[in-house]
Design a protein around this motif. Structure first.
Motif, short mmCIF file in Angstrom:
data_model
loop_
_atom_site.label_atom_id
_atom_site.label_comp_id
_atom_site.label_asym_id
_atom_site.label_seq_id
_atom_site.Cartn_x
_atom_site.Cartn_y
_atom_site.Cartn_z
N LEU A 1 0.50 -3.23 -8.18
CA LEU A 1 1.51 -3.28 -6.79
C LEU A 1 0.33 -3.86 -5.60
O LEU A 1 0.82 -4.65 -4.76
CB LEU A 1 2.01 -2.10 -6.49
CG LEU A 1 3.10 -1.57 -7.40
CD1 LEU A 1 3.53 -0.30 -7.07
CD2 LEU A 1 4.20 -2.42 -7.38
N GLN B 1 2.70 1.62 -3.59
CA GLN B 1 2.08 2.05 -4.65
C GLN B 1 2.06 3.50 -4.57
O GLN B 1 1.89 4.13 -5.53
CB GLN B 1 0.81 1.09 -4.82
CG GLN B 1 -0.24 1.40 -3.52
CD GLN B 1 -1.36 2.64 -3.76
OE1 GLN B 1 -1.43 3.07 -4.91
NE2 GLN B 1 -1.87 2.87 -2.85
N ASP C 1 0.89 -1.04 0.02
CA ASP C 1 0.06 0.08 0.02
C ASP C 1 0.82 1.12 -0.10
O ASP C 1 0.75 2.39 -0.64
CB ASP C 1 -0.73 0.04 1.27
CG ASP C 1 -2.14 1.00 1.24
OD1 ASP C 1 -2.21 1.85 -0.01
OD2 ASP C 1 -2.83 1.26 2.25
N SER D 1 -0.25 1.29 -10.42
CA SER D 1 -0.34 1.14 -9.21
C SER D 1 -1.06 -0.15 -8.63
O SER D 1 -1.00 -0.76 -7.77
CB SER D 1 -0.81 2.33 -8.27
OG SER D 1 -2.01 2.42 -8.69
N GLU D 2 -2.40 -0.23 -9.43
CA GLU D 2 -2.95 -1.73 -9.11
C GLU D 2 -2.35 -2.94 -9.08
O GLU D 2 -2.79 -3.97 -8.42
CB GLU D 2 -4.41 -1.61 -10.15
CG GLU D 2 -5.37 -0.47 -10.20
CD GLU D 2 -4.69 0.47 -10.74
OE1 GLU D 2 -5.50 1.82 -10.46
OE2 GLU D 2 -3.60 0.74 -11.34
N GLN E 1 3.67 6.22 -7.48
CA GLN E 1 2.88 7.22 -8.21
C GLN E 1 3.59 8.55 -8.43
O GLN E 1 3.42 9.12 -9.37
CB GLN E 1 1.39 7.31 -7.63
CG GLN E 1 0.56 6.24 -7.89
CD GLN E 1 -0.91 6.49 -7.00
OE1 GLN E 1 -1.22 7.55 -6.88
NE2 GLN E 1 -1.61 5.31 -7.21
#
Length: 436
Positions: free
Chosen positions: A405, A390, A387, A402-403, A394
């Protein structure tokens, strides 16, 4: 001589043969050892080279900050890593642990996979930060903070499922506790009161879940789902109907960040562990307390006995229902602390569905941690790291969405359940109602 038959062994000879046969049956042939961890290590080494190594120029460097940005007694210089060299060294480590697993029988599959995945993460960080800088200590502090609600949810699941009760209502307990914490703290002006009310809210919903699943033997998944739906609807209604109109009920303030004197000045470790929010310290204390409760106390022994074989426990005089009720109650109180994190522990206000599925993520961390407090906490750190990572990726504008990760910890959970890193198994009576 084909017509001759061997005479059967009798007496001492037969006994020796039988003993030898039993001993042979107990020997596990080394050739049957699973090669999956070795394949994972070698495969990740190849992936590191292809995905990160080939496209990285040799002149680039990756800079990692080792200070948290706070005033400290010691300031460490930044860690400067040649990007290409760091990536290829990480690939070499992944390949080496994969090969070592085949060479050394004592090396466990879980350790092999963990080391190979760590090499992959290091290679990814070096690749993503090439030509830029990343505050590594700040990211680790954020990892622990973001892992806190997941760890509390995982502890809630451990307490319930060790006694044989599946609790997927953790999400609803956390969401409702988040609302009651901020409202009570706003009304009374006391964050301590908000924390206590959150704990009581989680315990109350846990007793509802316990009554449905233990006393009335309702399907535990259905009971948990009902509580989740109820909590989502109730908190959304109260938020839209009252908190938006009366803003003073939704302005509690947040628990302070406390730096422990002396320990907070330790380089790297100090800012990560000893300059945190109060609720992080509460979570760490609960991890230790739950471990002691489960494995060092009489009640913990009874709880585990009820979760493994309730009828045998009942035969020995253990009250199965009472033990399960107490376990679910303690689990609900832990979920209540997790709910308080989202309001008085972080932003100081309540927003609809602000838990964002952390209760379900906590269940995944519990499974990945093999239903132990320490394992659940370590698994929560993996989710918290993903969390935190990611968000920073960015900022660094890496080409990887990022999804992907955020997907990584769930993929790791699936791998764990598949048996690649070793066997994970729930308590034998988990989810099974008990009738006297």
């Amino acid at each position: 001589m084909s017509g001759l038959r061997r005479r059967p062994q009798t007496g001492a000879g037969a006994g020796a043969a039988a003993t030898a046969a039993r001993a042979q049956a107990l020997v596990v042939p080394t050739g049957r050892r699973s090669v999956a961890p070795a394949v994972v290590g070698l495969g990740l080494a190849l992936a590191i080279v292809v995905l990160f190594g080939l496209g990285t120029p040799w002149g680039e460097v990756s800079v990692f900050g080792l200070n948290a940005g706070l005033r400290a007694a010691w300031q460490l210089p930044d860690l400067v890593v040649p990007s290409a060299l760091g990536i290829y060294l990480a690939a070499l480590v992944a390949a080496a642990v994969g090969a070592a697993y085949l060479r050394w029988p004592r090396l466990k599959g879980g350790t092999t996979v963990a080391l190979a995945v760590t090499a992959l993460v290091v290679a990814f960080l070096v690749w993503a930060v090439q030509g830029q800088s990343l505050n590594l200590v700040g990211m680790l502090r954020s990892t622990l903070l973001r892992a806190t609600p997941i760890a509390l949810a995982a502890l809630s699941g451990v307490l319930c499922e060790r006694a044989g009760v599946i609790n997927i209502a953790i999400e609803g307990m956390m969401l409702t506790s988040a609302l009651t914490a901020v409202v009570s703290a706003s009304v009374t002006g006391s964050l301590v009161t908000g924390m206590l009310v959150a704990v009581l809210t989680g315990g109350l919903l846990a007793l509802v879940h316990g009554a449905l699943s233990i006393r009335y033997r309702v399907d535990q998944i259905v009971s948990g789902t009902v509580i989740n739906i109820f909590a989502t609807g109730l908190t959304s209604y109260l938020s839209a109907r009252f908190l938006e109109r009366f803003a003073h009920l939704n302005r509690s303030g947040t628990l302070p960040v406390v730096a422990i004197p002396g320990l907070a000045d330790i380089p790297i470790i100090g800012p990560v562990l000893f300059q945190q929010s109060v609720i992080v310290y509460v979570m760490l204390a609960l991890v230790i307390a739950v471990h002691v409760l489960l494995f060092k106390s009489r009640f913990g022994l009874r709880m585990r006995a009820v979760g493994e074989h309730p009828r045998a426990a009942d035969t020995l005089g253990i009250d199965v229902w009472r033990t399960r009720y107490l376990s679910v109650l303690l689990g609900g109180m832990a979920a209540g602390v997790g709910g308080a994190y989202f309001t008085i522990g972080s932003v100081g206000r309540f927003d609809e569905v602000m838990t964002g599925g952390r209760g379900f993520i906590g269940l995944a961390a519990m499974i990945f941690g093999n239903w132990t407090p320490g394992g659940a906490f370590a698994s929560s750190l993996i989710f918290g790291f993903a969390d935190s990572l990611q968000i920073r990726m960015q900022i660094l504008q890496t080409p990887i969405p990022s999804e992907f990760l955020l997907m990584a910890p769930y993929v790791a959970t699936i791998v764990a359940l598949s048996g690649v890193v070793g066997r994970v198994s729930p308590p034998a009576a988990d989810g099974q109602p008990y009738e006297k």
